[in-house]
Write a protein that holds these residues in place. Structure first.
Motif, mmCIF file in Angstrom:
data_model
loop_
_atom_site.group_PDB
_atom_site.id
_atom_site.type_symbol
_atom_site.label_atom_id
_atom_site.label_comp_id
_atom_site.label_asym_id
_atom_site.label_seq_id
_atom_site.Cartn_x
_atom_site.Cartn_y
_atom_site.Cartn_z
ATOM 1 N N GLY A 63 -8.970 4.766 70.490
ATOM 2 C CA GLY A 63 -8.259 4.136 69.391
ATOM 3 C C GLY A 63 -8.678 4.536 68.000
ATOM 4 O O GLY A 63 -7.947 4.296 67.039
ATOM 5 N N GLY A 64 -9.857 5.126 67.857
ATOM 6 C CA GLY A 64 -10.286 5.459 66.509
ATOM 7 C C GLY A 64 -11.638 6.130 66.475
ATOM 8 O O GLY A 64 -12.210 6.500 67.503
ATOM 9 N N LEU A 65 -12.163 6.269 65.267
ATOM 10 C CA LEU A 65 -13.409 6.984 65.028
ATOM 11 C C LEU A 65 -14.275 6.236 64.026
ATOM 12 O O LEU A 65 -13.767 5.462 63.213
ATOM 13 N N VAL A 66 -15.569 6.502 64.089
ATOM 14 C CA VAL A 66 -16.505 6.048 63.069
ATOM 15 C C VAL A 66 -17.049 7.288 62.377
ATOM 16 O O VAL A 66 -17.543 8.208 63.044
ATOM 17 N N ALA A 67 -16.926 7.337 61.071
ATOM 18 C CA ALA A 67 -17.384 8.502 60.326
ATOM 19 C C ALA A 67 -17.650 8.109 58.888
ATOM 20 O O ALA A 67 -17.170 7.084 58.402
ATOM 21 N N SER A 68 -18.411 8.942 58.210
ATOM 22 C CA SER A 68 -18.614 8.750 56.778
ATOM 23 C C SER A 68 -17.287 8.908 56.054
ATOM 24 O O SER A 68 -16.440 9.719 56.439
ATOM 25 N N ALA A 69 -17.118 8.142 54.977
ATOM 26 C CA ALA A 69 -15.903 8.273 54.180
ATOM 27 C C ALA A 69 -15.778 9.664 53.567
ATOM 28 O O ALA A 69 -14.683 10.088 53.202
ATOM 29 N N GLU A 70 -16.888 10.395 53.456
ATOM 30 C CA GLU A 70 -16.824 11.760 52.947
ATOM 31 C C GLU A 70 -15.943 12.641 53.831
ATOM 32 O O GLU A 70 -15.331 13.594 53.356
ATOM 33 N N GLU A 71 -15.895 12.330 55.123
ATOM 34 C CA GLU A 71 -15.094 13.119 56.059
ATOM 35 C C GLU A 71 -13.736 12.485 56.355
ATOM 36 O O GLU A 71 -12.942 13.029 57.133
ATOM 37 N N ALA A 72 -13.463 11.313 55.769
ATOM 38 C CA ALA A 72 -12.252 10.563 56.129
ATOM 39 C C ALA A 72 -10.972 11.356 55.888
ATOM 40 O O ALA A 72 -10.061 11.356 56.723
ATOM 41 N N GLY A 73 -10.878 12.015 54.752
ATOM 42 C CA GLY A 73 -9.678 12.768 54.441
ATOM 43 C C GLY A 73 -9.426 13.884 55.441
ATOM 44 O O GLY A 73 -8.293 14.075 55.908
ATOM 45 N N ALA A 74 -10.471 14.617 55.787
ATOM 46 C CA ALA A 74 -10.336 15.704 56.767
ATOM 47 C C ALA A 74 -9.940 15.165 58.128
ATOM 48 O O ALA A 74 -9.120 15.767 58.836
ATOM 49 N N ILE A 75 -10.501 14.016 58.504
ATOM 50 C CA ILE A 75 -10.164 13.416 59.795
ATOM 51 C C ILE A 75 -8.702 12.990 59.816
ATOM 52 O O ILE A 75 -7.990 13.209 60.803
ATOM 53 N N ARG A 76 -8.230 12.378 58.732
ATOM 54 C CA ARG A 76 -6.828 11.959 58.675
ATOM 55 C C ARG A 76 -5.888 13.151 58.849
ATOM 56 O O ARG A 76 -4.839 13.053 59.484
ATOM 57 N N ASN A 77 -6.257 14.284 58.295
ATOM 58 C CA ASN A 77 -5.427 15.473 58.437
ATOM 59 C C ASN A 77 -5.346 15.935 59.886
ATOM 60 O O ASN A 77 -4.361 16.541 60.303
ATOM 61 N N ILE A 78 -6.382 15.610 60.666
ATOM 62 C CA ILE A 78 -6.425 16.013 62.075
ATOM 63 C C ILE A 78 -5.713 14.998 62.963
ATOM 64 O O ILE A 78 -4.884 15.362 63.796
ATOM 65 N N VAL A 79 -6.019 13.708 62.780
ATOM 66 C CA VAL A 79 -5.546 12.685 63.727
ATOM 67 C C VAL A 79 -4.289 11.961 63.273
ATOM 68 O O VAL A 79 -3.693 11.210 64.055
ATOM 69 N N GLY A 80 -3.891 12.125 62.018
ATOM 70 C CA GLY A 80 -2.710 11.427 61.532
ATOM 71 C C GLY A 80 -3.012 10.012 61.075
ATOM 72 O O GLY A 80 -4.173 9.604 61.003
#
Length: 233
Positions: A155-172
């Protein structure tokens, strides 16, 4: 019914009950009252008799993020997820290894439990990964695990907000993205190495923010929560 801006912000703030025992956690919950609707219970509290508090909070209408970071063979992970379901947790963390994520997704299928894969701890940087034997950077490893999480169906991920934008580009836009290491304007960094403010974290794509020490150590925890929510809004 459309939620108010306040209700949406309140539901996205998770206060970490990183406290030494159940009594201290119950006292903090009572102190915060209706200002907080979501709590995190992690290793420290769980191992000090805090697991029954998951059910107590759920029965009281609160949501609980059970931060256990499960990592084991598939069968054991499946059983652990089933136990978290029995406690009434809304979110549960596992380490974002493909086999572990697939097992957890299988156990949580058809339920309301959101399984979250922990990408890279916010206390770690590139040098820490090198010391641990990895030959990739934090951003590279986070991206790899985000892709694997999407493939596994959690259902989701835990990550630093520094990587949040890159993750959104991958997972939608639909996967949950929970960001610890959040430090509001009034707080110190402590031992976190990859941190941002609440407003920045949301702007970068976080769905939920985890805040512990800036609330727990505040002279007035309710005022600290109000200040964080104001930054989020």
């Amino acid at each position: 019914m459309v939620q108010s801006t306040q209700a949406i912000a309140d539901d996205r703030l998770i206060v970490g009950l990183d406290l030494p025992d159940r009594a201290a956690a119950q006292a903090m919950v009572e102190l915060l009252g209706d200002s907080v609707s979501y709590y995190k219970i992690g290793f420290q509290l769980a191992l000090a008799g805090g697991l029954p508090l998951v059910r107590e909070l759920a029965d009281a209408g609160k949501k609980v993020f059970l931060d256990m970071k499960l990592l084991d063979i598939a069968n054991t992970v499946e059983k652990g997820v089933e136990s978290a379901l029995g406690l009434g947790a809304s979110m549960l963390t596992i380490h974002a290894y493909p086999q572990v994520m697939r097992a957890a997704a299988k156990a949580a299928q058809g339920t309301d439990l959101t399984v979250l894969g922990v990408t890279v701890l916010t206390s770690m940087n590139d040098a820490d990964l090198t010391e641990a034997g990895y030959s990739v950077t934090v951003s590279e490893l986070v991206a790899q695990r985000a892709r694997q999480a999407q493939e596994a169906g959690i259902g989701g991920l835990v990550a630093s907000a520094e990587e949040a934008g890159a993750i959104r580009n991958i997972v939608g836009p639909h996967m949950a993205l929970v960001t610890p290491g959040i430090r509001p304007a009034f707080a110190s960094a402590d031992d976190q190495k990859r941190i941002v403010t609440p407003a920045d974290a949301l702007a970068r794509g976080a769905s939920h923010l985890v805040v512990a020490r800036p609330v727990l150590r505040a002279q007035n925890p309710r005022e600290a929560v109000a200040a964080i929510l104001a930054e989020m809004r």
